[in-house]
Design a protein around this motif. Structure first.
Motif, PDB file in Angstrom:
ATOM      1  N   THR A 188     116.574  -4.505 116.130  1.00  0.00           N
ATOM      2  CA  THR A 188     115.892  -5.264 115.163  1.00  0.00           C
ATOM      3  C   THR A 188     114.742  -4.494 114.977  1.00  0.00           C
ATOM      4  OG1 THR A 188     115.429  -7.105 116.091  1.00  0.00           O
ATOM      5  CG2 THR A 188     117.475  -7.302 114.831  1.00  0.00           C
ATOM      6  N   LEU A 189     113.973  -4.368 113.719  1.00  0.00           N
ATOM      7  CA  LEU A 189     112.478  -3.958 113.523  1.00  0.00           C
ATOM      8  C   LEU A 189     111.867  -5.276 113.172  1.00  0.00           C
ATOM      9  CD1 LEU A 189     112.891  -0.622 111.393  1.00  0.00           C
ATOM     10  CD2 LEU A 189     112.587  -1.067 113.943  1.00  0.00           C
ATOM     11  N   GLY A 190     110.869  -5.514 114.099  1.00  0.00           N
ATOM     12  CA  GLY A 190     110.191  -6.744 113.946  1.00  0.00           C
ATOM     13  C   GLY A 190     108.585  -6.289 112.982  1.00  0.00           C
ATOM     14  N   ILE A 191     108.481  -7.349 112.016  1.00  0.00           N
ATOM     15  CA  ILE A 191     107.454  -7.029 111.123  1.00  0.00           C
ATOM     16  C   ILE A 191     106.379  -8.011 111.671  1.00  0.00           C
ATOM     17  CG2 ILE A 191     106.970  -7.386 108.814  1.00  0.00           C
ATOM     18  CD1 ILE A 191     109.573  -6.983 108.280  1.00  0.00           C
ATOM     19  N   THR A 192     105.327  -7.288 111.820  1.00  0.00           N
ATOM     20  CA  THR A 192     104.151  -7.886 112.299  1.00  0.00           C
ATOM     21  C   THR A 192     103.230  -8.471 110.988  1.00  0.00           C
ATOM     22  OG1 THR A 192     103.993  -6.803 114.262  1.00  0.00           O
ATOM     23  CG2 THR A 192     101.858  -8.021 113.472  1.00  0.00           C
ATOM     24  N   LEU A 193     103.068  -9.791 110.830  1.00  0.00           N
ATOM     25  CA  LEU A 193     102.530 -10.255 109.341  1.00  0.00           C
ATOM     26  C   LEU A 193     100.927 -10.705 109.733  1.00  0.00           C
ATOM     27  CD1 LEU A 193     105.150 -12.075 107.659  1.00  0.00           C
ATOM     28  CD2 LEU A 193     104.279  -9.890 106.929  1.00  0.00           C
ATOM     29  N   PRO A 194      99.867 -10.197 109.237  1.00  0.00           N
ATOM     30  CA  PRO A 194      98.371 -10.852 109.404  1.00  0.00           C
ATOM     31  C   PRO A 194      98.366 -12.104 108.851  1.00  0.00           C
ATOM     32  CG  PRO A 194      98.572  -9.232 107.507  1.00  0.00           C
ATOM     33  CD  PRO A 194      99.977  -9.085 108.251  1.00  0.00           C
ATOM     34  N   SER A 195      97.507 -12.985 109.016  1.00  0.00           N
ATOM     35  CA  SER A 195      97.331 -14.117 108.530  1.00  0.00           C
ATOM     36  C   SER A 195      97.043 -14.025 107.221  1.00  0.00           C
ATOM     37  CB  SER A 195      96.366 -14.921 109.432  1.00  0.00           C
ATOM     38  OG  SER A 195      96.087 -16.226 108.808  1.00  0.00           O
ATOM     39  N   PRO A 196      97.627 -14.737 106.252  1.00  0.00           N
ATOM     40  CA  PRO A 196      97.498 -14.600 104.988  1.00  0.00           C
ATOM     41  C   PRO A 196      96.267 -15.491 104.128  1.00  0.00           C
ATOM     42  CG  PRO A 196      99.334 -15.698 105.097  1.00  0.00           C
ATOM     43  CD  PRO A 196      99.068 -15.543 106.422  1.00  0.00           C
ATOM     44  N   GLU A 197      95.791 -16.242 105.069  1.00  0.00           N
ATOM     45  CA  GLU A 197      94.922 -17.278 104.706  1.00  0.00           C
ATOM     46  C   GLU A 197      93.622 -16.790 103.987  1.00  0.00           C
ATOM     47  OE1 GLU A 197      96.644 -17.728 107.257  1.00  0.00           O
ATOM     48  OE2 GLU A 197      97.758 -19.590 107.400  1.00  0.00           O
ATOM     49  N   HIS A 198      93.025 -15.952 104.819  1.00  0.00           N
ATOM     50  CA  HIS A 198      92.042 -15.307 104.473  1.00  0.00           C
ATOM     51  C   HIS A 198      92.036 -14.467 103.220  1.00  0.00           C
ATOM     52  CE1 HIS A 198      87.868 -13.469 104.930  1.00  0.00           C
ATOM     53  NE2 HIS A 198      88.462 -12.207 105.019  1.00  0.00           N
ATOM     54  N   PHE A 199      93.074 -13.563 103.037  1.00  0.00           N
ATOM     55  CA  PHE A 199      93.363 -12.835 101.741  1.00  0.00           C
ATOM     56  C   PHE A 199      93.466 -13.590 100.555  1.00  0.00           C
ATOM     57  CE2 PHE A 199      94.550 -10.404 105.602  1.00  0.00           C
ATOM     58  CZ  PHE A 199      93.584  -9.351 105.419  1.00  0.00           C
ATOM     59  N   PHE A 200      94.391 -14.690 100.796  1.00  0.00           N
ATOM     60  CA  PHE A 200      94.423 -15.656  99.729  1.00  0.00           C
ATOM     61  C   PHE A 200      93.361 -16.515  99.359  1.00  0.00           C
ATOM     62  CE2 PHE A 200      96.160 -19.506  97.737  1.00  0.00           C
ATOM     63  CZ  PHE A 200      97.225 -18.979  96.879  1.00  0.00           C
ATOM     64  N   GLY A 201      92.476 -16.812 100.574  1.00  0.00           N
ATOM     65  CA  GLY A 201      91.398 -17.802 100.140  1.00  0.00           C
ATOM     66  C   GLY A 201      90.286 -17.014  99.188  1.00  0.00           C
TER      67      GLY A 201
END
Length: 456
Positions: A297-310
């Motif tokens: 499986t290819l893991g997807i690393t997601l950055p924390s979205p709170e800063h961009f959403f904020g």
């Protein structure tokens, strides 16, 4: 070409390479690059209002605060002085009762909501004048009974079908006829379609014309960014939880034996593997049976979205002049929340004065012209949104009384009883009320004299 011009051109090209897309000479289209629609239509704005929680909250909170309570239509402004008449007049009571029957304020609040989403909204007047919607209005008999219904209309439902192009006409450049199509927006069981004369339409917008702008338009790109971040985050977590496997076939694997074990020809083995992976992906409890193949499986690393959403959230809140804490309901501190609430109240008071009240008075003037209500110096009385609560007023009076108590030794009053009562919005006590609990000398002597018993 001069030497200075040559040096300037080289410097400009160097800066363009360093900061691509920043200078006006750049051919980059940021709207196209970032997926923003270059031109917004009512359909864009309406769908965003329906499907985006932040957009819906911004409009709803603004309307709920602006129309926190219903106004009162008065024959004249009360100045609050002692000689001013404060009691409701007969005409004011009749107007209030008729407006309550027709739910006038509710319909106007709905028009205000629709005017925030679109460039404008409309309030169609159904009158008891015996004429069709497409005919102009002269006089309407029956007084307040002459107004039958108020119909709020979205921008997408109410369009100009004919303009007044006569330069000698008083209405030159204004709509000469509207077309109302109720089925154009939303779902209705029995949609109405008709042409309507401008006399029977009150346009609700910032300037009272159809050339307004949607309140969602300045922050529309921010709403799209929030949808991207939220959607990508949800999809990313789902892909991590259940991602498609990468099948690595061992070099020693016998494809012919694999095909024989699966019961398919060698040419169809790839399709058969796709079916197995598809069946495996349909549930978390499925088992993937493979032979001679290693599944990864290819893991997807997601950055924390709170800063961009904020960032997008704050930009949208700024476009609506709405504090972020009030928009999303965060409470990080009593002082911060109190200041935000005060600023929010002032913003809506400004909105009332600059947009809502003029639109209401446009309707009132229209009713005057039709003879539905008499011509008077009508005044709209509305509760001040910036007024402090009763708890805050009582707290203020307690502090004033405490100051008086501390200054008692000096023999001076800092605040008079009248000033303390005024701080709580109470009228000064009359002389009778001030001493209503005190007994006179005659009453006291009468109470001390025993009652005589009658003689036999």
């Amino acid at each position: 070409m001069s030497v200075l011009r040559l040096v300037a051109n080289r410097a400009e090209r160097s800066l363009e390479r360093m900061f691509p897309g920043f200078f006006p000479s750049s051919k980059h289209d940021h709207y196209k690059d970032f997926g923003y629609p270059p031109d917004l239509t009512f359909d864009h704005l309406y769908k965003m209002y329906l499907r985006n929680g932040i957009a819906h909250a911004a409009v709803t909170k603004t309307i709920d605060k602006t129309w926190q309570d219903a106004p009162f239509l008065l024959e004249a402004e009360r100045d609050g002085s002692e000689g001013s008449v404060k009691k409701e007049t007969t005409l004011e009571r009749e107007v209030r009762q008729r407006f309550d029957e027709l739910r006038v304020w509710m319909h106007l609040a709905e028009a205000d909501r629709r005017g925030m989403v679109g460039a404008y909204a409309g309030v169609i007047l159904r009158l008891a004048d015996g004429k069709r919607f497409m005919e102009p209005v002269d006089r309407v008999g029956g007084g307040l009974l002459g107004i039958v219904e108020l119909v709020p209309a979205w921008e997408g439902q109410l369009a100009v079908s004919e303009w007044d192009n006569d330069e000698t006409s008083p209405g030159y450049g204004q709509p000469k006829m509207f077309q109302f199509n109720e089925a154009a927006v939303g779902q209705t069981t029995n949609p109405r379609t008709f042409n309507v004369h401008p006399d029977r339409v009150v346009i609700w917008s910032r300037d009272g014309t159809i050339h307004g702008r949607s309140s969602l338009e300045p922050g529309y790109n921010d709403l799209i960014d929030m949808e991207k971040i939220k959607g990508a985050g949800g999809e990313g977590f789902w892909k991590n939880a259940k991602s498609a496997p990468v099948l690595e076939v061992d070099k020693e694997a016998d494809i012919r034996s694999m095909a024989k074990a699966m019961g398919v020809p060698e040419s169809e083995i790839a399709d058969r593997m796709n079916e197995q992976v598809s069946d495996w992906q349909q549930g978390f409890d499925q088992l993937l049976m493979i032979q001679g193949i290693q599944a990864k499986t290819l893991g997807i690393t997601l950055p924390s979205p709170e800063h961009f959403f904020g960032i997008a959230l704050q930009s949208f809140a700024a476009s609506m002049r709405l504090p972020t804490k009030i928009l999303v309901g965060m409470q990080t501190g009593e002082r911060a929340s109190t200041e935000d609430a005060s600023e929010w109240s002032q913003t809506n008071m400004s909105r009332r004065a600059g947009q809502v009240i003029p639109n209401i008075m446009m309707l009132v003037n229209r009713l005057e012209r039709f003879g539905i209500i008499p011509e008077k110096d009508w005044f709209l009385d509305w509760t001040d949104l910036t007024e402090t609560s009763m708890a805050e007023k009582i707290d203020r009076t307690v502090k004033m009384a405490d100051v008086n108590s501390k200054m008692q030794s000096s023999g001076e009053w800092v605040f008079t009883p009248e000033e303390i009562r005024a701080a709580a919005d109470y009228e000064p006590l009359s002389e009778t009320d001030k001493f209503r609990d005190e007994t006179s000398d005659e009453d006291e002597s009468a109470a001390q004299t025993p009652e005589r018993q009658p003689t036999a």
